[in-house]
Write a protein that holds these residues in place. Sequence first.
Motif, PDB file in Angstrom:
ATOM      1  N   VAL A 106       0.854   9.112  -2.252  1.00  0.00           N
ATOM      2  CA  VAL A 106       0.704   7.714  -2.665  1.00  0.00           C
ATOM      3  C   VAL A 106       1.506   6.901  -1.661  1.00  0.00           C
ATOM      4  O   VAL A 106       2.735   6.920  -1.674  1.00  0.00           O
ATOM      5  N   GLY A 107       0.816   6.199  -0.771  1.00  0.00           N
ATOM      6  CA  GLY A 107       1.534   5.526   0.298  1.00  0.00           C
ATOM      7  C   GLY A 107       0.899   4.219   0.740  1.00  0.00           C
ATOM      8  O   GLY A 107      -0.070   3.739   0.142  1.00  0.00           O
ATOM      9  N   ASP A 108       1.465   3.662   1.821  1.00  0.00           N
ATOM     10  CA  ASP A 108       0.956   2.413   2.399  1.00  0.00           C
ATOM     11  C   ASP A 108       0.486   2.693   3.824  1.00  0.00           C
ATOM     12  O   ASP A 108       0.111   3.816   4.151  1.00  0.00           O
ATOM     13  N   SER A 109       0.536   1.690   4.690  1.00  0.00           N
ATOM     14  CA  SER A 109      -0.043   1.824   6.027  1.00  0.00           C
ATOM     15  C   SER A 109       0.576   2.948   6.849  1.00  0.00           C
ATOM     16  O   SER A 109      -0.102   3.580   7.670  1.00  0.00           O
ATOM     17  N   VAL A 110       1.853   3.229   6.658  1.00  0.00           N
ATOM     18  CA  VAL A 110       2.540   4.251   7.451  1.00  0.00           C
ATOM     19  C   VAL A 110       1.906   5.628   7.243  1.00  0.00           C
ATOM     20  O   VAL A 110       2.003   6.495   8.109  1.00  0.00           O
ATOM     21  N   SER A 111       1.234   5.825   6.109  1.00  0.00           N
ATOM     22  CA  SER A 111       0.662   7.135   5.783  1.00  0.00           C
ATOM     23  C   SER A 111      -0.858   7.186   5.905  1.00  0.00           C
ATOM     24  O   SER A 111      -1.484   8.174   5.515  1.00  0.00           O
ATOM     25  N   SER A 160      -0.484  -2.266   0.671  1.00  0.00           N
ATOM     26  CA  SER A 160      -0.334  -2.133  -0.778  1.00  0.00           C
ATOM     27  C   SER A 160       1.133  -2.202  -1.202  1.00  0.00           C
ATOM     28  O   SER A 160       2.041  -1.844  -0.463  1.00  0.00           O
ATOM     29  N   THR A 161       1.332  -2.663  -2.426  1.00  0.00           N
ATOM     30  CA  THR A 161       2.661  -2.786  -3.025  1.00  0.00           C
ATOM     31  C   THR A 161       2.712  -1.975  -4.320  1.00  0.00           C
ATOM     32  O   THR A 161       1.707  -1.396  -4.751  1.00  0.00           O
ATOM     33  N   SER A 174      -2.697  -2.368  -5.420  1.00  0.00           N
ATOM     34  CA  SER A 174      -1.656  -2.280  -6.437  1.00  0.00           C
ATOM     35  C   SER A 174      -1.365  -0.814  -6.706  1.00  0.00           C
ATOM     36  O   SER A 174      -2.194  -0.096  -7.283  1.00  0.00           O
ATOM     37  N   GLY A 175      -0.186  -0.378  -6.296  1.00  0.00           N
ATOM     38  CA  GLY A 175       0.144   1.038  -6.393  1.00  0.00           C
ATOM     39  C   GLY A 175       0.248   1.572  -7.801  1.00  0.00           C
ATOM     40  O   GLY A 175       0.077   2.774  -8.022  1.00  0.00           O
TER      41      GLY A 175
END
Length: 339
Positions: A106-111, A160-161, A174-175
């Motif tokens: 479960v991640g954002d742009s880095v992943s 995402s946040t 929305s995480g």
Amino acid sequence: MRRGQRINGAESRKNRMISWGMAALLMLGGGICMSACGSQETGETATDEKQEDMAKSDEQMEEGSQESWKKEKGILFLTLPEEKEEHVVLPVGVSGKLVGKRLSIVGDSVSTFDDWIPEGYYDFYPMNGEGVDSVEQTWWKMVLNNLGMELCVNASSAGSTCVGNSLGTDDPQSGCNEFRMGHLLGENGEYPDMIIVYMGNNDFLKAIPLGENDGTVFVDEGEIETFSDGYSLILEKLMYYYPGSDIFCCTLLPIGTWGKETPFEMMVNGLDLTSEDYNEKIVEIATAKECVIIDLQHCGITIDNMQQYMSDGLHLKPEGMVLIRDAVKAAISGFYQDS
């Protein structure tokens, strides 16, 4: 949260062998009984022949040739093959406890990486990443390759946040919502053995209030407005939907902005907070939920060397991906070695 151990293959085979042997003896006894009842022979000669047949049958059962079956006087004898011990050769540095384990993220742009995240999610790499041109250069793919694990789902979406409508069913940004939390099963419904949560970068960048939740306060579903409520709800849902999965929580890397006298300086958001303030909440909540913490804040990237590892103060170059890989590998290996 340990999964139940599988039945040992050798033990299972041994039990089947005993059952087959007993069945063969019963068949043997039945055949002898039928022969005795239907025979017109009398006297010691017939009795001696039966005894010799029984002795011969016993010898055949004990000897055990390499044939699967053989037929002697209308009676089937099952020969049990010798057990062969199987040896699995693992790559250097790979623990047998990790090979084949399924990982979801479960991640954002880095992943992210194009074509490796669910449809409708937003990617950053490789189009926007400086030097990260192959999925093999991402931190998570290197972890999988190095530890012999398998990807279940990489549910990461750029921008995402942790906050937003927790009941949403179609928004990957929305995480904590149902859409994101329900996207961690494999293609055939496989559950992940472990889940890595690497969220919070965009909460910091967008100056989402920290809130007061320490991981012990119940969060009502609906519009989630603080980082601590959102992060806590993510872990609550993961624990509920995936009770057999081990959950790992990553702290944030130092986040920088372009400096005047140096290439980068520590970024302060609109609430006068740094990434370290969000890390304190991550550690507090993860500890309360008894999740495993992966400390990326101290993995080796600092403001002073940020130019070497990051392209913009947040997103990683290949060299930065390697440092995250090493920190994640160490945390996972240490956890399963000790458990």
